[in-house]
Write an enzyme that holds these catalytic residues in place. Structure first.
Site, PDB file in Angstrom:
ATOM      1  N   ALA A  53       4.444   4.895  -4.403  1.00 28.24           N
ATOM      2  CA  ALA A  53       4.196   4.236  -5.689  1.00 28.24           C
ATOM      3  C   ALA A  53       3.034   4.913  -6.412  1.00 28.24           C
ATOM      4  O   ALA A  53       3.101   5.166  -7.630  1.00 28.24           O
ATOM      5  CB  ALA A  53       3.896   2.757  -5.463  1.00 28.24           C
ATOM      6  N   GLN A  87       0.832  -1.210   0.000  1.00 27.58           N
ATOM      7  CA  GLN A  87       0.000   0.000   0.000  1.00 27.58           C
ATOM      8  C   GLN A  87       0.868   1.262   0.000  1.00 27.58           C
ATOM      9  O   GLN A  87       0.661   2.195   0.785  1.00 27.58           O
ATOM     10  CB  GLN A  87      -0.950  -0.015   1.195  1.00 27.58           C
ATOM     11  CG  GLN A  87      -2.120  -0.955   1.042  1.00 27.58           C
ATOM     12  CD  GLN A  87      -3.086  -0.498  -0.057  1.00 27.58           C
ATOM     13  OE1 GLN A  87      -3.220   0.690  -0.345  1.00 27.58           O
ATOM     14  NE2 GLN A  87      -3.783  -1.457  -0.665  1.00 27.58           N
ATOM     15  N   SER A  88       1.810   1.314  -0.907  1.00 22.63           N
ATOM     16  CA  SER A  88       2.764   2.419  -0.955  1.00 22.63           C
ATOM     17  C   SER A  88       2.136   3.699  -1.497  1.00 22.63           C
ATOM     18  O   SER A  88       1.643   3.740  -2.624  1.00 22.63           O
ATOM     19  CB  SER A  88       3.955   2.029  -1.841  1.00 22.63           C
ATOM     20  OG  SER A  88       4.774   3.145  -2.122  1.00 22.63           O
ATOM     21  N   ASN A  89       2.201   4.774  -0.699  1.00 25.21           N
ATOM     22  CA  ASN A  89       1.778   6.089  -1.169  1.00 25.21           C
ATOM     23  C   ASN A  89       2.748   6.615  -2.226  1.00 25.21           C
ATOM     24  O   ASN A  89       2.345   7.282  -3.177  1.00 25.21           O
ATOM     25  CB  ASN A  89       1.715   7.070  -0.004  1.00 25.21           C
ATOM     26  CG  ASN A  89       0.738   6.645   1.066  1.00 25.21           C
ATOM     27  OD1 ASN A  89      -0.387   6.254   0.778  1.00 25.21           O
ATOM     28  ND2 ASN A  89       1.162   6.709   2.318  1.00 25.21           N
TER      29      ASN A  89
END
Length: 337
Positions: free
Chosen positions: A79, A75-77
């Protein structure tokens, strides 16, 4: 401090708001609380990575890249915002996502930031926990080069000296806002992870000789490792700007007692903090970074580690899209069919 020597794509909404949080201050009976709204940067629902990517993607274009590779947790912001700016600049984007939690819930693996990564047109591929993500990116870059592509590799979180320039610039912006408002803040609080935001702010504030004390609440690494990462990057960033030695080791502080079971793993303090801010200030925070940073700040207030005379600014780094990857974490009530 001159940042004009470095290429920059201006895609954010600047300056981001600096707003009081009177309801939270009253609820906690603590210091005067403010929030720096870097969730309002405008790129793909906003977030702190926009500041870094303005410099990183500009550097990629200056080097003639046609493809960007980066990595993060599921859940990378970072990315999400990388995928968005790549779409805007017509760059192919490859995202490698490391499974740091082991969660199997389809909402976690496919919703939230992952959904937005794909919506922006990025190619998304998973990697197991503990993978050498830098090596994975280099291998992908080497493969793409054999196919005639010109890849540019961005480290996780955009955390290198070029990316940290975004938060040196944020230190300038915040200092100007405080001066314009006549606000004498004592502390700047943030969640600290890959270290670029923390390091850039610290370098910028020290160059400006600001009295603000920066307090980082760790979300992944142990204290010694986290502080060393921030210190090393802050020093490299300050040196790049011609201010070698301005950051001292004692300037770096990270409290890593609110991580819980690990990166991205929910804690009761995080859940309480996210719900409290939603219910008192109408603000949405995320479960991985800002939620744990808030949990730390709130606990400090309750234990009088901030005084009633302090004025504390919390840096909201965005990421509320990740809430949709944690649908069962908050046990919400009140829905009536």
């Amino acid at each position: 401090m001159d940042l004009t020597h470095y290429p920059r794509i201006r895609c954010g909404h600047w300056p981001t708001p600096l707003e009081p949080m009177p309801n939270l201050s009253a609820e906690l009976g603590g210091p005067t609380l403010w929030v720096k709204r870097d969730d309002c940067t405008g790129l793909s629902s906003g977030g702190n990575k926009t500041r870094k990517l303005e410099y990183l993607i500009a550097d990629a274009l200056a080097q003639g890249a046609d493809t960007v590779i980066t990595q993060g947790a599921t859940q990378s912001n970072h990315a999400r915002q990388t995928a968005a700016l790549c779409a805007k600049e017509k760059l192919t984007c490859h995202i490698l996502l490391e499974d740091r939690t082991g969660f199997k819930d389809p909402s976690y693996k496919l919703n939230g930031n992952v959904l937005l990564d794909r919506l922006h047109g990025a190619t998304v591929s998973a990697r197991p926990a503990g993978a050498d993500m830098q090596a994975e990116m280099v291998a992908l870059a080497d493969d793409l080069k054999t196919k005639g592509k010109k890849p540019y590799v961005i480290p996780g979180g955009g955390s290198n000296p070029i990316g940290a320039l975004g938060y040196v610039n944020a230190a300038l912006e915040l200092t100007h806002q405080l001066n314009e408002m006549g606000l004498k803040a004592t502390h700047l609080v943030l969640a600290t992870g890959s270290s670029g935001t923390h390091a850039g702010l610290l370098a910028g504030l020290k160059i400006l000789n600001s009295p603000l004390k920066v307090v980082g609440f760790g979300v992944r690494a142990p204290k010694e490792k986290q502080e060393q990462m921030v210190y090393d990057l802050a020093c490299k960033t300050a040196t790049m700007l011609g201010h070698e030695g301005v950051v001292k080791r004692e300037d770096v502080f990270a409290d890593c007692n609110y991580v819980g079971a690990g990166y991205g793993m929910p804690t009761s303090g995080m859940v309480e903090a996210v719900r409290l801010l939603a219910e008192t200030e109408g603000l949405l925070f995320d479960p991985v970074y800002t939620g744990k940073g808030l949990a730390g700040m709130i606990d400090w207030i309750r234990h009088n580690r901030f005084t009633a005379n302090d004025t504390v600014i919390f840096l909201h780094t965005g990421g509320s899209a990740a809430l949709f990857g944690y649908p069962d974490t908050f046990e919400l009530e009140g829905y009536v069919n």
